[in-house]
Design an enzyme around this catalytic site. Sequence first.
Site: not given
Length: 194
Positions: A17, A22, A69, A71, A96, A117
């Site tokens: 990632y 994100h 993560f 969320n 973002d 989220n």
Amino acid sequence: MADTWLIIGLGNPGPRYEQTRHNVGQMVVDELASRRSAAFRQHKANARVAEAWLRPGAAKLVLAKPNTFMNVSGGPAANLAKFYGLGADRVVVVHDELDIPFDTIKLKTGGGHGGHNGVRDVAKALGTPDFARVRVGIGRPPGRQDPADWVLDAFGATERKTLPILVGDAADAVEHLAEEGLVAAQQRFHAPRP
């Protein structure tokens, strides 16, 4: 601690990632650390943390990247705020933003999460949405691409040419916010570029 700011860069952990849209919040926090030669270390709050000063004699910056993560970023954010004795008014979340065009930065305090989220989880964990946000525009996906897929894609070739400037500008916005306050930062960074 009135002279301390907790700057949280939102993103997802792991190499998969690192270069995705994100994770632009973590890219900004990395830039802030790099400017001060500050190294990240694991913190018991389940985040990587680097401590530095805005400039000599000025505010302390606690730069943080949750190990969780996106969320579920709220737990590390709230734990760090508690560890450093900071209220939500001393927390800045860098993230973002789909609803802002790429290469644009907007700042605000409070308000809704806009479907983000990570921001939603931080607000829930802090018990208030009243923290500052540095929103880094990534724009909406082209055509019918699902926004959930778009944010997890790497920046495109054209975007990558401008990305270092965008990340640098967002880091400047965080510094300006910490030193001059929200309104001054908004006046500087919301103005159209020459």
